[in-house]
Design a protein around this motif. Structure first.
Motif, PDB file in Angstrom:
ATOM      1  N   ASP A   1      16.219  14.605   7.987  1.00 34.23           N
ATOM      2  CA  ASP A   1      17.552  15.632   8.618  1.00 34.23           C
ATOM      3  C   ASP A   1      17.194  15.877   9.838  1.00 34.23           C
ATOM      4  OD1 ASP A   1      18.403  15.318   6.028  1.00 34.23           O
ATOM      5  OD2 ASP A   1      18.078  17.596   5.297  1.00 34.23           O
ATOM      6  N   ASN A   2      15.948  16.142  10.262  1.00 36.47           N
ATOM      7  CA  ASN A   2      15.488  16.517  11.681  1.00 36.47           C
ATOM      8  C   ASN A   2      15.062  15.434  12.622  1.00 36.47           C
ATOM      9  OD1 ASN A   2      16.318  19.105  10.760  1.00 36.47           O
ATOM     10  ND2 ASN A   2      14.180  19.529  10.286  1.00 36.47           N
ATOM     11  N   ASN A   3      15.361  14.169  12.115  1.00 36.02           N
ATOM     12  CA  ASN A   3      14.732  12.955  12.982  1.00 36.02           C
ATOM     13  C   ASN A   3      13.263  13.165  13.253  1.00 36.02           C
ATOM     14  OD1 ASN A   3      15.448  10.522  13.564  1.00 36.02           O
ATOM     15  ND2 ASN A   3      16.411  11.255  15.939  1.00 36.02           N
ATOM     16  N   GLU A   4      12.603  13.520  12.372  1.00 34.42           N
ATOM     17  CA  GLU A   4      10.932  13.634  12.673  1.00 34.42           C
ATOM     18  C   GLU A   4      10.258  12.670  11.629  1.00 34.42           C
ATOM     19  OE1 GLU A   4      10.595  17.808  11.988  1.00 34.42           O
ATOM     20  OE2 GLU A   4      11.225  18.420  14.095  1.00 34.42           O
ATOM     21  N   VAL A   5      10.782  11.542  11.529  1.00 32.27           N
ATOM     22  CA  VAL A   5      10.226  10.615  10.421  1.00 32.27           C
ATOM     23  C   VAL A   5       8.923  10.059  10.611  1.00 32.27           C
ATOM     24  CG1 VAL A   5      10.939   8.419   9.206  1.00 32.27           C
ATOM     25  CG2 VAL A   5      12.666  10.066  10.158  1.00 32.27           C
ATOM     26  N   PRO A   6       8.151  10.369   9.689  1.00 32.98           N
ATOM     27  CA  PRO A   6       6.873   9.837  10.006  1.00 32.98           C
ATOM     28  C   PRO A   6       6.609   8.338  10.091  1.00 32.98           C
ATOM     29  CG  PRO A   6       6.845  11.325   7.982  1.00 32.98           C
ATOM     30  CD  PRO A   6       8.335  11.097   8.578  1.00 32.98           C
ATOM     31  N   GLN A   7       5.705   7.870  10.971  1.00 25.35           N
ATOM     32  CA  GLN A   7       5.505   6.585  11.082  1.00 25.35           C
ATOM     33  C   GLN A   7       5.376   5.854   9.779  1.00 25.35           C
ATOM     34  OE1 GLN A   7       6.027   4.460  13.264  1.00 25.35           O
ATOM     35  NE2 GLN A   7       5.023   2.605  12.392  1.00 25.35           N
ATOM     36  N   ALA A   8       4.515   6.566   8.765  1.00 29.75           N
ATOM     37  CA  ALA A   8       4.270   5.757   7.610  1.00 29.75           C
ATOM     38  C   ALA A   8       5.318   5.633   6.942  1.00 29.75           C
ATOM     39  CB  ALA A   8       3.189   6.718   6.870  1.00 29.75           C
ATOM     40  N   TYR A   9       6.410   6.521   6.875  1.00 35.73           N
ATOM     41  CA  TYR A   9       7.544   6.224   6.202  1.00 35.73           C
ATOM     42  C   TYR A   9       8.469   5.036   6.780  1.00 35.73           C
ATOM     43  CZ  TYR A   9       7.985  10.981   3.977  1.00 35.73           C
ATOM     44  OH  TYR A   9       7.635  11.995   3.478  1.00 35.73           O
ATOM     45  N   THR A  10       8.466   4.963   8.228  1.00 38.63           N
ATOM     46  CA  THR A  10       9.286   4.003   8.857  1.00 38.63           C
ATOM     47  C   THR A  10       8.512   2.562   8.583  1.00 38.63           C
ATOM     48  OG1 THR A  10       9.629   5.408  10.661  1.00 38.63           O
ATOM     49  CG2 THR A  10       9.815   2.860  11.100  1.00 38.63           C
TER      50      THR A  10
ATOM     51  N   ARG B   1       1.001  -1.272  -0.044  1.00 36.77           N
ATOM     52  CA  ARG B   1       0.168  -0.015  -0.157  1.00 36.77           C
ATOM     53  C   ARG B   1       0.941   1.285  -0.080  1.00 36.77           C
ATOM     54  NH1 ARG B   1      -5.147   0.924   2.147  1.00 36.77           N
ATOM     55  NH2 ARG B   1      -4.194   2.524   3.403  1.00 36.77           N
ATOM     56  N   LEU B   2       0.437   2.205  -0.918  1.00 40.14           N
ATOM     57  CA  LEU B   2       1.260   3.360  -0.978  1.00 40.14           C
ATOM     58  C   LEU B   2       0.413   4.489  -0.318  1.00 40.14           C
ATOM     59  CD1 LEU B   2       2.599   2.980  -4.465  1.00 40.14           C
ATOM     60  CD2 LEU B   2       3.539   2.220  -2.618  1.00 40.14           C
ATOM     61  N   ASP B   3      -0.868   4.242   0.167  1.00 41.88           N
ATOM     62  CA  ASP B   3      -1.783   5.355   0.334  1.00 41.88           C
ATOM     63  C   ASP B   3      -1.308   6.393   1.647  1.00 41.88           C
ATOM     64  OD1 ASP B   3      -2.864   2.858  -0.615  1.00 41.88           O
ATOM     65  OD2 ASP B   3      -4.643   3.795  -0.636  1.00 41.88           O
ATOM     66  N   ASP B   4      -0.794   5.676   2.492  1.00 39.62           N
ATOM     67  CA  ASP B   4      -0.368   6.511   3.733  1.00 39.62           C
ATOM     68  C   ASP B   4       0.708   7.319   3.639  1.00 39.62           C
ATOM     69  OD1 ASP B   4      -2.720   5.155   4.750  1.00 39.62           O
ATOM     70  OD2 ASP B   4      -1.417   3.572   5.466  1.00 39.62           O
ATOM     71  N   LEU B   5       1.590   7.468   2.688  1.00 43.00           N
ATOM     72  CA  LEU B   5       3.037   8.133   2.627  1.00 43.00           C
ATOM     73  C   LEU B   5       2.715   9.587   2.495  1.00 43.00           C
ATOM     74  CD1 LEU B   5       5.120   5.497   0.418  1.00 43.00           C
ATOM     75  CD2 LEU B   5       5.130   5.876   2.841  1.00 43.00           C
ATOM     76  N   GLN B   6       3.069  10.547   3.328  1.00 39.86           N
ATOM     77  CA  GLN B   6       3.122  11.767   3.039  1.00 39.86           C
ATOM     78  C   GLN B   6       3.997  12.415   1.926  1.00 39.86           C
ATOM     79  OE1 GLN B   6       3.420  10.365   6.014  1.00 39.86           O
ATOM     80  NE2 GLN B   6       3.043  11.909   7.676  1.00 39.86           N
ATOM     81  N   VAL B   7       3.928  13.548   1.236  1.00 37.10           N
ATOM     82  CA  VAL B   7       4.962  13.634   0.113  1.00 37.10           C
ATOM     83  C   VAL B   7       6.083  14.020   0.762  1.00 37.10           C
ATOM     84  CG1 VAL B   7       5.460  15.629  -1.373  1.00 37.10           C
ATOM     85  CG2 VAL B   7       2.949  14.843  -1.147  1.00 37.10           C
ATOM     86  N   TYR B   8       7.180  13.496  -0.054  1.00 33.70           N
ATOM     87  CA  TYR B   8       8.350  13.488   0.760  1.00 33.70           C
ATOM     88  C   TYR B   8       9.175  14.810   1.139  1.00 33.70           C
ATOM     89  CZ  TYR B   8      13.315  12.492   1.968  1.00 33.70           C
ATOM     90  OH  TYR B   8      14.390  12.340   2.795  1.00 33.70           O
ATOM     91  N   ASN B   9       9.513  14.922   2.274  1.00 27.88           N
ATOM     92  CA  ASN B   9      10.250  16.016   2.750  1.00 27.88           C
ATOM     93  C   ASN B   9      11.545  15.783   3.507  1.00 27.88           C
ATOM     94  OD1 ASN B   9      11.010  18.494   3.881  1.00 27.88           O
ATOM     95  ND2 ASN B   9       8.909  19.105   4.769  1.00 27.88           N
ATOM     96  N   GLN B  10      12.635  16.285   2.773  1.00 25.62           N
ATOM     97  CA  GLN B  10      13.931  15.819   3.397  1.00 25.62           C
ATOM     98  C   GLN B  10      14.082  16.302   4.848  1.00 25.62           C
ATOM     99  OE1 GLN B  10      17.278  16.826   0.952  1.00 25.62           O
ATOM    100  NE2 GLN B  10      18.834  16.220   2.353  1.00 25.62           N
ATOM    101  N   ASP B  11      13.374  17.528   5.178  1.00 30.19           N
ATOM    102  CA  ASP B  11      13.366  17.572   6.814  1.00 30.19           C
ATOM    103  C   ASP B  11      13.364  16.621   7.695  1.00 30.19           C
ATOM    104  OD1 ASP B  11      14.293  20.247   6.237  1.00 30.19           O
ATOM    105  OD2 ASP B  11      12.336  21.261   6.123  1.00 30.19           O
ATOM    106  N   PHE B  12      12.128  15.611   7.311  1.00 28.10           N
ATOM    107  CA  PHE B  12      11.658  14.525   8.144  1.00 28.10           C
ATOM    108  C   PHE B  12      12.833  13.980   8.498  1.00 28.10           C
ATOM    109  CE2 PHE B  12       7.345  14.653   5.902  1.00 28.10           C
ATOM    110  CZ  PHE B  12       6.950  15.545   6.505  1.00 28.10           C
TER     111      PHE B  12
END
Ligand code: FNR
Length: 186
Positions: free
Chosen positions: A52-61, A39-50
């Motif tokens: 770089d700032n260790n704020e990785v969305p759970q959906a990415y992980t 499923r690709l449905d839950d992935l926010q649009v990629y933002n490198q700040d996530f």
């Protein structure tokens, strides 16, 4: 243990032809392989700040962990404006980072493009191929899979109809399995 191949449809649409094709392909997995819908449905649009700032969305992980465990991929892409739909390109971007930790690296892939139109998603197919080359996914060369008039392929229940196109898709799946066996990391 079975090899696990991720089947990724580049559409979020409920009645998506690409999703119906994915279901048809999943049913064609040969012995020794599991074809798994990703499923690709839950992935926010990629933002490198996530990253770089260790704020990785759970959906990415979750996506990176799931795709990281796959052995290969079949990408089933529609065409948007002669290119790859953003949802699929976004998934490639999310899985490619952080730098040096790409989940795609070295795993064999194939592209099945489709469209209700006559050109079968040729533009999307080759734009996607360009990204996969950079991501070091060995991409199956032949057969090329451009599925035209995809809107005519399914019955009312959403199942793929018997016929030449279904037979061709099965041949392409078999060719991908050979491609996988030749190119997968030992
Ligand atoms: C399209 N469609 C389309 N079709 C095509 O053959 N070439 C194209 O360049 C485009 N461009 C395009 C842009 C956008 C924004 C949309 C929404 C649609 C039509 C497209 O093939 C059709 O809507 C498919 O049904 C989309 O795939 P799914 O959702 O059925 O998998």
């Amino acid at each position: 243990m079975s090899k696990v191949i991720g089947i990724m449809a580049g559409s979020l649409r409920k009645e998506s032809f690409s999703k119906k094709l994915s279901n048809a392909v999943i049913a064609m997995a040969p012995e020794g392989f599991e074809f798994k819908a990703i499923r690709l449905d839950d992935l926010q649009v990629y933002n490198q700040d996530f990253d770089d700032n260790n704020e990785v969305p759970q959906a990415y992980t979750a996506f990176r962990e799931e795709v990281g465990q796959l052995d290969g991929f079949i990408f089933i892409t529609p065409e948007y404006n002669r290119s790859v739909p953003a949802v699929l390109k976004n998934a490639l971007d999310v899985g490619s980072r952080p730098y040096g930790k790409s989940v795609w690296d070295g795993k064999p892939g194939a592209i099945f493009s489709n469209s209700p139109g006559a050109v079968g998603g040729f533009g999307a197919n080759h734009h996607l191929r360009q990204s996969l080359v950079f991501l070091n996914i060995p991409v199956m060369q032949q057969p090329e899979v451009y599925l035209a008039k995809v809107n005519e392929l399914f019955d009312e229940s959403g199942a793929i109809k018997e016929g030449g196109t279904k037979d061709f898709i099965k041949k392409a799946v078999d060719a991908y399995i050979s491609w996988f066996n030749q190119n997968a990391k030992k």
